[in-house]
Write an enzyme that holds these catalytic residues in place. Structure first.
Site, PDB file in Angstrom:
ATOM      1  N   ASN A  38       0.828  -1.525  -0.308  1.00 32.59           N
ATOM      2  CA  ASN A  38       0.096  -0.045   0.190  1.00 32.59           C
ATOM      3  C   ASN A  38       0.642   0.783   0.138  1.00 32.59           C
ATOM      4  OD1 ASN A  38      -2.632  -1.093   0.028  1.00 32.59           O
ATOM      5  ND2 ASN A  38      -3.057  -0.978   2.393  1.00 32.59           N
ATOM      6  N   GLY A  40       1.891   4.599   1.215  1.00 33.80           N
ATOM      7  CA  GLY A  40       2.630   5.428   2.582  1.00 33.80           C
ATOM      8  C   GLY A  40       3.317   5.136   2.943  1.00 33.80           C
ATOM      9  N   VAL A  42       6.559   2.577   5.254  1.00 36.72           N
ATOM     10  CA  VAL A  42       7.057   2.245   6.767  1.00 36.72           C
ATOM     11  C   VAL A  42       5.276   3.017   7.711  1.00 36.72           C
ATOM     12  CG1 VAL A  42       8.327   1.858   8.707  1.00 36.72           C
ATOM     13  CG2 VAL A  42       8.653   0.827   6.643  1.00 36.72           C
ATOM     14  N   CYS A  43       6.422   4.216   7.688  1.00 41.47           N
ATOM     15  CA  CYS A  43       5.023   5.119   8.080  1.00 41.47           C
ATOM     16  C   CYS A  43       4.039   5.019   8.605  1.00 41.47           C
ATOM     17  CB  CYS A  43       4.734   6.902   7.898  1.00 41.47           C
ATOM     18  SG  CYS A  43       4.474   7.804   8.122  1.00 41.47           S
ATOM     19  N   LYS A  52       1.611   5.044  16.903  1.00 44.17           N
ATOM     20  CA  LYS A  52       0.645   6.473  17.128  1.00 44.17           C
ATOM     21  C   LYS A  52      -0.476   6.260  18.050  1.00 44.17           C
ATOM     22  CE  LYS A  52       4.392   7.167  17.728  1.00 44.17           C
ATOM     23  NZ  LYS A  52       5.466   6.720  16.865  1.00 44.17           N
ATOM     24  N   GLY A 182      16.330  -3.972  23.097  1.00 37.93           N
ATOM     25  CA  GLY A 182      16.290  -2.635  22.554  1.00 37.93           C
ATOM     26  C   GLY A 182      15.957  -1.829  22.995  1.00 37.93           C
ATOM     27  N   GLY A 272      16.948  -1.671  15.816  1.00 36.42           N
ATOM     28  CA  GLY A 272      17.817  -0.301  14.596  1.00 36.42           C
ATOM     29  C   GLY A 272      16.795  -1.156  13.261  1.00 36.42           C
ATOM     30  N   ASP A 312      14.483   7.307   4.378  1.00 35.78           N
ATOM     31  CA  ASP A 312      15.748   6.083   5.557  1.00 35.78           C
ATOM     32  C   ASP A 312      16.662   5.634   4.326  1.00 35.78           C
ATOM     33  OD1 ASP A 312      13.634   6.501   7.203  1.00 35.78           O
ATOM     34  OD2 ASP A 312      13.850   4.840   7.045  1.00 35.78           O
ATOM     35  N   HIS A 460      -2.184  32.438  27.477  1.00 38.64           N
ATOM     36  CA  HIS A 460      -2.516  31.292  29.112  1.00 38.64           C
ATOM     37  C   HIS A 460      -4.146  30.971  29.274  1.00 38.64           C
ATOM     38  CE1 HIS A 460      -1.684  31.251  33.271  1.00 38.64           C
ATOM     39  NE2 HIS A 460      -2.580  31.303  33.908  1.00 38.64           N
TER      40      HIS A 460
HETATM   41  C1  LIG Z   1       7.288   1.258  14.904  1.00 39.06           C
HETATM   42  C2  LIG Z   1       7.689   2.276  13.944  1.00 39.06           C
HETATM   43  C3  LIG Z   1       7.343   3.534  14.582  1.00 39.06           C
HETATM   44  C4  LIG Z   1       7.591   4.613  13.732  1.00 39.06           C
HETATM   45  N1  LIG Z   1       7.727   6.711  14.380  1.00 39.06           N
HETATM   46  C5  LIG Z   1       7.910   6.885  13.792  1.00 39.06           C
HETATM   47  C6  LIG Z   1       7.420   8.855  14.115  1.00 39.06           C
HETATM   48  O1  LIG Z   1       6.635   8.470  15.132  1.00 39.06           O
HETATM   49  N2  LIG Z   1       7.854   9.187  13.885  1.00 39.06           N
HETATM   50  C7  LIG Z   1       8.821   9.492  12.494  1.00 39.06           C
HETATM   51  O2  LIG Z   1       8.877  10.446  11.934  1.00 39.06           O
HETATM   52  N3  LIG Z   1       9.065   8.350  12.114  1.00 39.06           N
HETATM   53  C8  LIG Z   1       8.450   6.815  12.459  1.00 39.06           C
HETATM   54  N4  LIG Z   1       9.015   5.716  12.115  1.00 39.06           N
HETATM   55  C9  LIG Z   1      10.041   5.291  10.957  1.00 39.06           C
HETATM   56  C10 LIG Z   1       8.853   6.120   9.605  1.00 39.06           C
HETATM   57  O3  LIG Z   1       8.649   5.233   9.801  1.00 39.06           O
HETATM   58  C11 LIG Z   1      10.101   6.014   8.409  1.00 39.06           C
HETATM   59  O4  LIG Z   1      10.900   7.220   8.699  1.00 39.06           O
HETATM   60  C12 LIG Z   1      10.222   6.394   7.025  1.00 39.06           C
HETATM   61  O5  LIG Z   1       8.610   5.306   7.257  1.00 39.06           O
HETATM   62  C13 LIG Z   1      11.165   5.966   6.739  1.00 39.06           C
HETATM   63  O6  LIG Z   1       9.923   6.610   4.630  1.00 39.06           O
HETATM   64  P1  LIG Z   1      10.740   6.354   3.505  1.00 39.06           P
HETATM   65  O7  LIG Z   1       9.517   6.957   2.574  1.00 39.06           O
HETATM   66  O8  LIG Z   1      11.629   6.277   3.494  1.00 39.06           O
HETATM   67  O9  LIG Z   1      10.289   4.442   3.556  1.00 39.06           O
HETATM   68  P2  LIG Z   1       9.430   3.768   3.376  1.00 39.06           P
HETATM   69  O10 LIG Z   1       8.377   3.929   4.406  1.00 39.06           O
HETATM   70  O11 LIG Z   1      10.567   2.714   4.765  1.00 39.06           O
HETATM   71  O12 LIG Z   1       8.224   3.447   2.372  1.00 39.06           O
HETATM   72  C14 LIG Z   1       9.391   3.292   1.521  1.00 39.06           C
HETATM   73  C15 LIG Z   1       8.293   2.103   0.720  1.00 39.06           C
HETATM   74  O13 LIG Z   1       9.437   0.987  -0.935  1.00 39.06           O
HETATM   75  C16 LIG Z   1       8.632   0.349  -1.085  1.00 39.06           C
HETATM   76  N5  LIG Z   1       9.684  -0.341  -1.335  1.00 39.06           N
HETATM   77  C17 LIG Z   1      11.188  -1.176  -1.027  1.00 39.06           C
HETATM   78  N6  LIG Z   1      11.229  -2.018  -2.135  1.00 39.06           N
HETATM   79  C18 LIG Z   1      10.674  -1.688  -3.602  1.00 39.06           C
HETATM   80  C19 LIG Z   1      10.731  -2.111  -5.182  1.00 39.06           C
HETATM   81  N7  LIG Z   1      11.681  -3.146  -5.111  1.00 39.06           N
HETATM   82  N8  LIG Z   1       9.187  -1.979  -5.124  1.00 39.06           N
HETATM   83  C20 LIG Z   1       8.692  -1.405  -4.753  1.00 39.06           C
HETATM   84  N9  LIG Z   1       8.365  -0.627  -3.299  1.00 39.06           N
HETATM   85  C21 LIG Z   1       9.616  -0.704  -3.005  1.00 39.06           C
HETATM   86  C22 LIG Z   1       8.795  -0.728   0.337  1.00 39.06           C
HETATM   87  O14 LIG Z   1       7.179  -0.923   0.110  1.00 39.06           O
HETATM   88  C23 LIG Z   1       8.153   0.979   1.346  1.00 39.06           C
HETATM   89  O15 LIG Z   1       6.978   1.172   1.053  1.00 39.06           O
HETATM   90  C24 LIG Z   1       8.654   4.836  12.746  1.00 39.06           C
HETATM   91  C25 LIG Z   1       9.157   3.339  12.114  1.00 39.06           C
HETATM   92  C26 LIG Z   1       8.925   2.420  12.743  1.00 39.06           C
HETATM   93  C27 LIG Z   1       8.892   0.914  12.069  1.00 39.06           C
END
Ligand SMILES: Cc1cc2nc3c(=O)[nH]c(=O)nc-3n(C[C@H](O)[C@H](O)[C@H](O)COP(=O)(O)OP(=O)(O)OC[C@H]3O[C@@H](n4cnc5c(N)ncnc54)[C@H](O)[C@@H]3O)c2cc1C
Length: 485
Positions: A38, A40, A42-43, A52, A182, A272, A312, A460
């Site tokens: 989907n 969106g 990981v976030c 949250k 962790g 991590g 990330d 306030h």
């Molecule tokens: C439990 C948890 C809680 C978190 N809470 C917070 C928070 O409160 N605040 C905060 O700022 N951050 C939080 N984070 C971190 C945050 O989720 C990430 O920093 C953020 O999602 C990074 O965004 P991104 O787009 O770089 O990567 P991601 O969100 O990882 O998205 C990458 C996407 O790429 C897709 N993908 C990967 N490889 C392929 C491929 N070969 N083909 C097609 N699609 C692919 C994946 O399916 C994924 O949907 C949390 C993380 C976790 C695990």
């Protein structure tokens, strides 16, 4: 196999990828977002939003149960139904991810659902769930494949009793006992959530301090609160053995006091995350899949001039809002180059035509209870950077609104450069500081002085007043604390 040419391919549809897709659409750059899950990332699907939502439910439960002090009685009889909490979480996720898919569409960017793999510097193959393969050629590529949990063979995640954070978000019954390996932000957030609902939680952290890298004074406040909820925290403690023994997990941990054995219903591994570089075909595009993360310049460009990266995958800090900001900048740069502004191409951006990411005021928040929120430099980091530092601190215990709400733990600290009075950083621990840190972000981003913030009038009674008071405290002028405090 169908082949299609697009100006920009975005690989990954998380906070980096989907934001890039939307921004490219706004900028009228034809783009496809290839996302296998989907949209969106990981976030929205298994990180920020689900965790949250669960934490919000747990806070409602806790506050309702402990309302007697406010004259709100009968809370002791309340129960928390984890199955319903998770169902509510799923609803929130569905609404938000559906909204993102809609936003991409409305901005004219196509989401191609499938796993993308680069086959060359300007080509990728996207394999859909039904096996259909589509070849995409592109002028520009934005890599946003995110991150994945670090896996350690000693701690074999099985999704049954030994869990990662994703599994923990979908538990429909509360374990009696939980061992969290962790003590970083995710471990303390999820461990705290379970403890709030009534699980007996132990946290094992290998470093000397939980939430390594965070100002120890802030962490102390969180640990005090966790202790009150019965959470046992061990630091400088390393797992030496872990096994799923069928109806329980047995974990041995080496500590300063010798080896200890823990028997828990479930074990949660939050040691991590690492940039996701595997299986994307980076080697076919001149990039190294063995690297620790994708290196980018200030314009978010990798060493291959038509390939950008955001989120990330570009390394720490792994935060959603940073991912989105980077993606917006990368998208803007791609759009400028698409419009024929090649001044910044290849030779570097000497003419200043490209947007720059400086990572200067990226906040970091832990949604523990109380919360921790920081932006800019801590006092220690500022000193290390060579500043002569003056700090102002204001405790929530002296804030009327905090007292009214029964959340007096914690404080706000403003870190300034003694020479210029400019605010270098803001550190907070307390209730709702995830909301208050936005004010710190504005101060650090705009280079405001403590006098400017302290001179502004805050409503306030609010928690925000504590930020104004902390800024005043830099000059010993806070109204609601005793002199010299
Ligand atoms: C439990 C948890 C809680 C978190 N809470 C917070 C928070 O409160 N605040 C905060 O700022 N951050 C939080 N984070 C971190 C945050 O989720 C990430 O920093 C953020 O999602 C990074 O965004 P991104 O787009 O770089 O990567 P991601 O969100 O990882 O998205 C990458 C996407 O790429 C897709 N993908 C990967 N490889 C392929 C491929 N070969 N083909 C097609 N699609 C692919 C994946 O399916 C994924 O949907 C949390 C993380 C976790 C695990």
């Amino acid at each position: 196999m169908q082949t299609e040419h697009i100006h920009t391919l975005v690989l990954g549809g998380g906070p980096a990828g989907y934001a890039a897709g939307i921004r490219l659409g706004q900028l009228k750059v034809p783009a496809i977002v290839a996302e296998m899950d989907n949209v969106g990332g990981v976030c929205l699907n298994r990180g920020c939003i689900p965790s949250k939502t669960l934490i919000s439910a747990a806070r409602r439960y806790w506050d309702a149960r402990h309302g007697a002090e406010f004259g709100v009685e009968g809370g002791e009889a309340l129960t928390a139904n984890l199955e319903k909490i998770v169902a509510y979480k799923n609803l929130v996720v569905k609404k938000l991810t559906g909204g993102i898919a809609q936003l991409l569409k409305l901005n004219g960017t196509r989401w191609l659902k499938g796993r993308a793999e680069l086959t060359g510097p300007h080509a990728a193959r996207v394999t859909q769930a039904d096996g259909t393969v589509q070849e995409i050629t592109f002028d520009f590529l934005l890599l946003a494949p995110g991150s994945v949990p670090v896996s350690i063979p000693l701690m074999p995640v099985d999704g049954v009793r030994i869990l990662d954070s994703w599994h923990a978000l979908d538990l429909t019954s509360l374990p009696k006992s939980l061992l969290v390996v962790g003590g970083g932000v995710i471990g303390l957030e999820l461990g705290g959530f379970m403890a709030t609902l009534g699980a007996q939680v132990t946290v094992v952290e290998a470093m000397e301090q939980c939430m390594p890298g965070t100002d120890p004074d802030l962490v102390k406040v969180v640990l005090r609160a966790l202790k009150k909820r019965g959470v046992n925290v061990l630091t400088s403690a390393r797992v030496t053995h872990m096994e799923n023994a069928g109806d329980r997990v047995i974990t041995r941990v080496a500590t300063a006091k010798g080896e200890q054995e823990f028997v828990s219903d479930l074990t949660l591994i939050t040691v991590g995350r690492k940039p996701n570089l595997a299986g994307i075909g980076l080697e076919h595009a001149g990039l190294d899949p063995q690297a620790r993360f994708l290196e980018v310049d200030a314009h978010l460009r990798t060493k291959v001039s038509h390939i950008y990266a955001a989120g990330d995958v570009t390394g720490a800090p792994l935060l959603a809002h940073r991912a989105t900001k980077q993606a917006e900048i990368a998208a803007e740069n791609i759009a400028r180059l698409a419009a024929g502004d090649t001044a910044g191409d290849a030779a570097g951006d000497t003419a200043g035509h490209l947007a720059v990411y400086n990572g200067h005021a990226i906040p970091a928040v832990a949604y523990t209870d109380p919360e921790v929120a920081c932006v800019g430099l801590s006092s220690a980091a500022a000193r290390e950077a060579g500043y002569e530092v003056v700090c102002g601190r204001f405790p929530f215990a002296a804030c009327g609104r905090a007292m009214a709400g029964g959340h007096t733990d914690g404080y706000i600290e403003v870190v300034t450069d003694a020479k210029t009075d400019v605010i270098l950083g803001v550190q907070m621990v307390g209730a709702e500081v995830s909301e208050l840190i936005g004010q710190g972000v504005v101060a650090v981003e705009l280079g405001l002085t403590a006098r400017a913030v302290g001179g502004a009038v805050f409503a306030h009674p609010t928690l925000s007043e504590s930020f104004m008071e902390a800024a005043k405290a830099v000059h010993g002028e806070a109204i609601h604390v005793a002199p010299g405090k």
